[in-house]
Design a protein around this motif. Sequence first.
Motif, PDB file in Angstrom:
ATOM      1  N   LEU A 171       0.944  -1.213  -0.057  1.00  0.00           N
ATOM      2  CA  LEU A 171       0.127  -0.071   0.066  1.00  0.00           C
ATOM      3  C   LEU A 171       0.959   1.288   0.006  1.00  0.00           C
ATOM      4  CD1 LEU A 171      -2.600  -1.240   2.780  1.00  0.00           C
ATOM      5  CD2 LEU A 171      -2.746  -1.360   0.172  1.00  0.00           C
ATOM      6  N   SER A 172       1.899   1.167  -0.387  1.00  0.00           N
ATOM      7  CA  SER A 172       2.928   2.361  -0.232  1.00  0.00           C
ATOM      8  C   SER A 172       2.626   3.178  -1.495  1.00  0.00           C
ATOM      9  CB  SER A 172       4.389   2.015  -0.365  1.00  0.00           C
ATOM     10  OG  SER A 172       4.687   1.145   0.751  1.00  0.00           O
ATOM     11  N   PRO A 174       0.079   4.925  -4.890  1.00  0.00           N
ATOM     12  CA  PRO A 174      -1.396   5.645  -4.880  1.00  0.00           C
ATOM     13  C   PRO A 174      -2.348   4.287  -4.846  1.00  0.00           C
ATOM     14  CG  PRO A 174      -0.054   5.770  -6.897  1.00  0.00           C
ATOM     15  CD  PRO A 174       0.937   5.059  -5.993  1.00  0.00           C
ATOM     16  N   LEU A 175      -2.051   3.280  -5.505  1.00  0.00           N
ATOM     17  CA  LEU A 175      -3.086   2.170  -5.663  1.00  0.00           C
ATOM     18  C   LEU A 175      -2.389   0.973  -4.982  1.00  0.00           C
ATOM     19  CD1 LEU A 175      -4.331   2.534  -9.200  1.00  0.00           C
ATOM     20  CD2 LEU A 175      -5.676   3.188  -7.239  1.00  0.00           C
ATOM     21  N   PRO A 176      -3.237   0.116  -4.529  1.00  0.00           N
ATOM     22  CA  PRO A 176      -2.690  -1.365  -4.008  1.00  0.00           C
ATOM     23  C   PRO A 176      -1.938  -2.012  -5.004  1.00  0.00           C
ATOM     24  CG  PRO A 176      -5.077  -0.850  -3.316  1.00  0.00           C
ATOM     25  CD  PRO A 176      -4.653   0.119  -4.279  1.00  0.00           C
ATOM     26  N   GLU A 177      -0.833  -2.595  -4.621  1.00  0.00           N
ATOM     27  CA  GLU A 177      -0.347  -3.395  -5.712  1.00  0.00           C
ATOM     28  C   GLU A 177      -0.220  -4.881  -4.937  1.00  0.00           C
ATOM     29  OE1 GLU A 177       4.297  -3.898  -7.895  1.00  0.00           O
ATOM     30  OE2 GLU A 177       3.738  -2.363  -6.458  1.00  0.00           O
ATOM     31  N   LYS A 178      -0.602  -5.679  -5.934  1.00  0.00           N
ATOM     32  CA  LYS A 178      -0.438  -7.429  -5.599  1.00  0.00           C
ATOM     33  C   LYS A 178       0.896  -7.620  -5.461  1.00  0.00           C
ATOM     34  CE  LYS A 178      -0.249 -11.848  -6.916  1.00  0.00           C
ATOM     35  NZ  LYS A 178       0.760 -12.664  -7.574  1.00  0.00           N
ATOM     36  N   ILE A 179       1.351  -8.533  -4.441  1.00  0.00           N
ATOM     37  CA  ILE A 179       2.655  -8.849  -4.307  1.00  0.00           C
ATOM     38  C   ILE A 179       2.328 -10.451  -3.783  1.00  0.00           C
ATOM     39  CG2 ILE A 179       3.938  -6.670  -4.057  1.00  0.00           C
ATOM     40  CD1 ILE A 179       3.832  -7.379  -1.108  1.00  0.00           C
ATOM     41  N   HIS A 238       4.698  -0.980   2.963  1.00  0.00           N
ATOM     42  CA  HIS A 238       3.482  -1.142   3.686  1.00  0.00           C
ATOM     43  C   HIS A 238       2.673  -2.176   3.333  1.00  0.00           C
ATOM     44  CE1 HIS A 238      -0.343   1.409   4.928  1.00  0.00           C
ATOM     45  NE2 HIS A 238      -0.137   0.366   5.961  1.00  0.00           N
ATOM     46  N   ILE A 239       2.420  -3.162   4.213  1.00  0.00           N
ATOM     47  CA  ILE A 239       1.550  -4.315   3.879  1.00  0.00           C
ATOM     48  C   ILE A 239       0.307  -4.459   4.786  1.00  0.00           C
ATOM     49  CG2 ILE A 239       1.618  -7.075   3.392  1.00  0.00           C
ATOM     50  CD1 ILE A 239       4.617  -6.649   2.932  1.00  0.00           C
ATOM     51  N   GLY A 240      -0.788  -4.124   4.418  1.00  0.00           N
ATOM     52  CA  GLY A 240      -1.859  -4.498   5.242  1.00  0.00           C
ATOM     53  C   GLY A 240      -1.754  -3.350   6.288  1.00  0.00           C
ATOM     54  N   LYS A 241      -2.024  -3.577   7.723  1.00  0.00           N
ATOM     55  CA  LYS A 241      -1.748  -2.738   8.620  1.00  0.00           C
ATOM     56  C   LYS A 241      -0.375  -2.758   9.105  1.00  0.00           C
ATOM     57  CE  LYS A 241      -6.642  -3.619  10.123  1.00  0.00           C
ATOM     58  NZ  LYS A 241      -7.291  -4.006  11.284  1.00  0.00           N
ATOM     59  N   GLU A 242       0.506  -3.313   8.695  1.00  0.00           N
ATOM     60  CA  GLU A 242       1.635  -3.389   9.140  1.00  0.00           C
ATOM     61  C   GLU A 242       2.888  -2.795   8.293  1.00  0.00           C
ATOM     62  OE1 GLU A 242       2.646  -4.694  12.054  1.00  0.00           O
ATOM     63  OE2 GLU A 242       0.972  -5.262  12.630  1.00  0.00           O
ATOM     64  N   ARG A 711     -15.281  -1.927  -8.791  1.00  0.00           N
ATOM     65  CA  ARG A 711     -16.357  -2.375  -7.840  1.00  0.00           C
ATOM     66  C   ARG A 711     -15.686  -3.034  -6.815  1.00  0.00           C
ATOM     67  NH1 ARG A 711     -21.690  -3.329  -7.498  1.00  0.00           N
ATOM     68  NH2 ARG A 711     -21.838  -1.432  -8.531  1.00  0.00           N
ATOM     69  N   ILE A 712     -14.716  -3.939  -6.823  1.00  0.00           N
ATOM     70  CA  ILE A 712     -13.902  -4.559  -5.917  1.00  0.00           C
ATOM     71  C   ILE A 712     -13.079  -3.466  -5.225  1.00  0.00           C
ATOM     72  CG2 ILE A 712     -11.965  -6.052  -5.214  1.00  0.00           C
ATOM     73  CD1 ILE A 712     -12.833  -7.730  -7.571  1.00  0.00           C
ATOM     74  N   HIS A 713     -12.531  -2.340  -5.713  1.00  0.00           N
ATOM     75  CA  HIS A 713     -11.733  -1.163  -5.216  1.00  0.00           C
ATOM     76  C   HIS A 713     -12.695  -0.653  -4.192  1.00  0.00           C
ATOM     77  CE1 HIS A 713      -8.728   1.531  -4.656  1.00  0.00           C
ATOM     78  NE2 HIS A 713      -9.480   2.530  -4.749  1.00  0.00           N
ATOM     79  N   GLU A 714     -14.139  -0.531  -4.689  1.00  0.00           N
ATOM     80  CA  GLU A 714     -14.944   0.463  -3.655  1.00  0.00           C
ATOM     81  C   GLU A 714     -15.301  -0.239  -2.556  1.00  0.00           C
ATOM     82  OE1 GLU A 714     -18.453   0.763  -6.214  1.00  0.00           O
ATOM     83  OE2 GLU A 714     -17.431   2.210  -7.738  1.00  0.00           O
ATOM     84  N   LEU A 715     -15.431  -1.730  -2.578  1.00  0.00           N
ATOM     85  CA  LEU A 715     -15.750  -2.717  -1.498  1.00  0.00           C
ATOM     86  C   LEU A 715     -14.357  -2.793  -0.728  1.00  0.00           C
ATOM     87  CD1 LEU A 715     -17.727  -5.150  -3.494  1.00  0.00           C
ATOM     88  CD2 LEU A 715     -18.797  -3.336  -1.827  1.00  0.00           C
ATOM     89  N   GLU A 716     -13.259  -2.903  -1.290  1.00  0.00           N
ATOM     90  CA  GLU A 716     -12.066  -3.288  -0.370  1.00  0.00           C
ATOM     91  C   GLU A 716     -10.934  -2.415  -1.044  1.00  0.00           C
ATOM     92  OE1 GLU A 716     -11.788  -5.257   1.952  1.00  0.00           O
ATOM     93  OE2 GLU A 716     -13.789  -6.376   1.842  1.00  0.00           O
ATOM     94  N   PRO A 717     -10.935  -1.092  -0.652  1.00  0.00           N
ATOM     95  CA  PRO A 717     -10.054  -0.111  -1.064  1.00  0.00           C
ATOM     96  C   PRO A 717      -8.440  -0.515  -1.069  1.00  0.00           C
ATOM     97  CG  PRO A 717     -11.175   0.935   0.526  1.00  0.00           C
ATOM     98  CD  PRO A 717     -11.602  -0.417   0.547  1.00  0.00           C
TER      99      PRO A 717
END
Length: 867
Positions: A171-172, A174-179, A238-242, A711-717
């Motif tokens: 999450l570092s 502008p958009l979440p990046e899958k790793i 930055h991964i999740g809350k950690e 839609r998924i970004h709206e539900l799970e940003p």
Amino acid sequence: MSWTKRLLRSRDESCDREIAFHIAEQFEANLARGMAPEEARRKAQLDFGGREQVKQSVREVHLSAILEALKFNLRSAVRFMRRSPSFSLAVILTLALGIGANSAVFSAIDAVVWRPLPFSRGDQLIQISQHDVQGRDANRFVAPVRLEEWNRMASAFQGISGYYFDDLSELSGPLPEKITEALVAPRFLQVLEISPALGRNFTAQEEHWGGPNAVILSNAYWQRRFHGDPAAVGQKVHIGKEYYPIVGIMPVWFQFPNRDVDMWTPSAPDAPFAQRRDETWFTVIGRMKPGVGLSQATADLATVQSRLGRQFPKPDAELTVQTEPLKDTIVGAVRSSLWLLYGSVSLLMLIACSNIAALLLARTAEREHEISIRLSLGASRRAVIAQLLTEVVTLALFGSLVGLLVSAGAAHEFHLMAKTLPRAEEIALNWRVAVYSLLCAVITALICGLLPALRGTATTKGRGLATSLAQASRTQVSTRNPVQWVLVTIQVTLAVTLLVGAGLLVRSLEEIGRVSPGYDPSHVLTLQVSGSWGETNDMKGVVQRIDRTLDGLRALPGVEAAATSAMLPGVPAKYQQEFTIDGKLDPDRKVLADSRWVSAGYFETVRIPVLSGEACRRTSTTADVVVNRSFAKLYLGSPAAVGHIVEQAAYSDFQSSGMVRGIVGDAREEGLNEPSTPTIYSCFSAPSPFPNYLVRTRGEPMQMAQAVRRRIHELEPGRSVYAIMPLQQHLDEALSDSRMRTRLLSLFALTAVSLACIGLYGTLSYLGRLRQREVGVRLALGAMRGQIVARFLLQGLRAAGVGCVAGLALAVGFSRFLASMLYGVSAIDPLTYAGVLVFILMVAAIASLAPAVRAACVEPVKVLREE
């Protein structure tokens, strides 16, 4: 002793005998002058000079002569190439094709099969898995606590570690990046004997529960995210809350467990959730001690597991240990495909050799006059043979250089197949491939050139120089040319063999294409949403999140249905388990079935028909299962299947237990080339924190991709969407290995047929030139041109027919190696064999027709006047 050393020793012994002879002659002359024997010998040795100096002078003379002869032969070879550019180009391109294809497949085998893993002493690395002795559970993963006990108690290993995967969101940006994160047990890098290129390994504190966070990045992610900045070490991701401090960067070549891993983090073995012996998730690797073999290590682990079984009867008493070299697990089934391709290109290489040998035989016969002049001027037969071979070797070396370019292009194609071909990124031109190409060129030159050189010089000697000088080969009534026809027959034989193999694979793919999968993959979009195994501490929350996402997708305009599944239909992922029915366990009749976990709406989404009862319900509060028709018919008796209680015989992390709510149609869930098997579908929308989502759309699936993402970004940003593609693409990739084999073998087969046709065409053209006088005489005596055409045409078809018979016989043996790769087609398929026979005879007739017509079109008066 090598042949070079023996040659030098023989030459030195000959030189010593020569020196001794000259000294003895001088000694006798000195005695005749009245000298005393001692004085005569001394004088002879002084007059002759030092032995070593004389021997060195002789060596220099010999070497100079060899170099001079080599220089002369190379000049002659270059003149020959300039004088016959079309012939030289044909030979070079034929060799480039054969050597290039051979070197390309060799480079793949060298990188994938032969070359050791890119780890220090990679042959000591093995993969370790657990196995249920009762065969009740296909689970091979290992519990963290058991992994640590194996490492502590096994004496044959330097260390044992393991790993598993998470798909997370970074999450570092502008958009979440899958790793892709690999969570590793302690000692992971030590077992592999690898250190980060920058930074350090994990510390003992970081590998314990509650210790500080730490992450090591892959080189690819470091380049992508931090642009290769060394200052990235010490920064945080930055991964999740950690937030995870970056403690190291791995080398660029390190891509283990697979090329998709972006980072490695420690998995604490002393975590509270890691203490249960029946919860398994680690894939385990171990490094054997030096001098320890696989069988010894396996026996050591078996002893350890036996001790654990006595200490913890449930579940360890029911488990055994299985081991396999790590390299074998990585290479997998692709080994057989590569060896099949290597055998195919080797046959192609033999065809190219036969083709070139036939060309050289014809060319040498045309040069009989030239060879006679050289022999009459005092050249030895050995010197003429050396010159002819030098010409062929020169052509072969040029062909090898062009072949390396072909091989480089093929290596690029292999890189494009990286998803299905393990270690594809390691395939490249290197010194081994270059040496192999050079050896191919030299061996090919000797095979192709030796027979024409020997035959050409022997023919000239046999006829006599005067006769050979007085005759022109094109005006002679030719004798038979059995060698050319043998070479043509060999080419047809090998081409038929390759064509039958390619035909069987093509027919197999056609049969797979006709199969009804039992579901409808069209208009189905698949995707995944990032999650973490750490979320499973709150399993209720995971289920609610996934159900909320499904509801949001179902509400999208253009979406007909949506569901989740642990495994995608048609993608091989078999997970067979043993079950009990209504609590009854019959050891004489095991209830074995494939387990799959699906959400409500799955059967509607993929359109598997519900035959009786009902499918998974969205509002169910009980553990429900749905079985397919094969399971109901085999174990339950179809009419009374609904209502039975099906339970898993052995404990597993994912329980496939509950009441049978319905029966659905059989579907080829394991792949289009695998028959439907008894299957139990457990109704559970969250088999993992990142299940496969399947969305049925009204239009083309990829047209809905952006709407689904939004839609998924709206539900799970805070989550990323990845692996979004049509289901049909997954099915195509599942068959990519078969398609690769079929495509390449078909290419080799068609190339082989083309070379065989060129060989047949060239041989008939050559014989037509040789037999011009004979044809002219026949025409002058009243023969019809159609008869001449038929005569030449029958010669070509006769050679092709013999080659077809031999090729079909050889193909019967060759096709047995393909039997395990075929579906719906016998290894001795009459339709394929008949089709190949007709095709070969047809193209052979076409290849023979042009030179036959040309031979029949000679003018008798003109030919006889030349005589």
